[in-house]
Design an enzyme around this catalytic site. Structure first.
Site, PDB file in Angstrom:
ATOM      1  N   ASP A  11       0.791  -1.256   0.000  1.00 30.34           N
ATOM      2  CA  ASP A  11       0.000   0.000   0.000  1.00 30.34           C
ATOM      3  C   ASP A  11       0.816   1.296   0.000  1.00 30.34           C
ATOM      4  O   ASP A  11       0.486   2.237   0.735  1.00 30.34           O
ATOM      5  CB  ASP A  11      -0.958   0.013   1.208  1.00 30.34           C
ATOM      6  N   LYS A 109      -6.905  -5.120  -2.959  1.00 33.47           N
ATOM      7  CA  LYS A 109      -7.636  -5.645  -1.800  1.00 33.47           C
ATOM      8  C   LYS A 109      -8.593  -4.580  -1.281  1.00 33.47           C
ATOM      9  O   LYS A 109      -8.390  -3.392  -1.520  1.00 33.47           O
ATOM     10  CB  LYS A 109      -6.668  -6.091  -0.705  1.00 33.47           C
ATOM     11  N   CYS A 154      -1.834  -2.867   7.773  1.00 36.13           N
ATOM     12  CA  CYS A 154      -1.800  -3.781   6.628  1.00 36.13           C
ATOM     13  C   CYS A 154      -0.516  -4.594   6.539  1.00 36.13           C
ATOM     14  O   CYS A 154      -0.548  -5.770   6.170  1.00 36.13           O
ATOM     15  CB  CYS A 154      -2.082  -3.007   5.341  1.00 36.13           C
TER      16      CYS A 154
END
Ligand code: ZN
Length: 207
Positions: A11, A109, A154
């Site tokens: 990310d 995701k 994450c």
């Protein structure tokens, strides 16, 4: 580097960097160590948080609720975030300084409206698989190094799930930055210790 090793970069997107909708302090500071780490790996995988506009993890989807408040959803507790990483918006793009043309996979995701996904392996209901486990298995990749944003969400959840799946999980600590919401760093580091998630730094990678 061990041929079974993969670098999973989590990310590194505009919304998680300074100026973004859910900026992690110094989020863009992970880019230089990520680039240094990448030189050691044959296999580089990226994740991209990729939400619908009315995503259930957004406070804006729950009238009367505030950002960073925790609510109960059918799958358990969920922190409510500012709107971020909406599909097709500039905030969802990778940071422009991230230069990883060698990356072999971009795994998106969080694209189901009703379920958030911190982990790159399982959505927040802990059972809906993203397919990454099968991808790694089919390619014989059993040793996962992790970097990116955010360390205590994450990146951390992905590392814990990697261990749950029997993979080695090694976090490159200097190539991560944390949100640190309500003791989340201390909490996840306790989980790392219990699960056998290892921490190291990019300077300690050997080729
Ligand atoms: Zn998200």
């Amino acid at each position: 580097m061990n041929p079974k090793a993969a670098l999973l970069i989590v990310d590194v997107q505009n919304d998680f960097c300074p100026g973004g909708a859910l900026a992690v302090a110094e989020g863009d500071a992970v880019i230089a160590p990520v680039h240094r780490a990448a030189q050691h790996f044959d296999h580089i995988l990226l994740t991209q948080d990729w939400h619908t506009p009315d995503h259930n993890s957004f406070a804006s989807a729950h009238p009367g609720k505030k950002t960073y408040e925790q609510i109960e959803l059918p799958y358990g507790p969920q922190t409510l975030w500012p709107d971020h990483c909406v599909q097709g918006t500039p905030g969802a793009d990778f940071h422009p300084a991230l230069q990883l043309t060698r990356a072999e996979l971009i795994l998106r995701k969080g694209f189901r409206r009703a379920i958030d996904s911190y982990s790159a392996f399982f959505e927040n209901d802990r059972t809906t698989a993203t397919g990454l486990a099968g991808y790694l298995r089919d390619r014989g990749l059993t040793r996962v190094f992790l970097a990116g944003l955010a360390y205590d969400y994450c990146v951390g959840y992905s590392a814990l799930d990697a261990r749950r799946l029997g993979l080695d999980a090694i976090i490159l600590r200097d190539a991560c930055r944390a949100i640190d919401l309500n003791g989340s760093v201390a909490g996840i580091e306790r989980d790392f210790a219990a699960a056998g998630v290892q921490l190291t730094n990019t300077a300690d990678l050997s080729s």
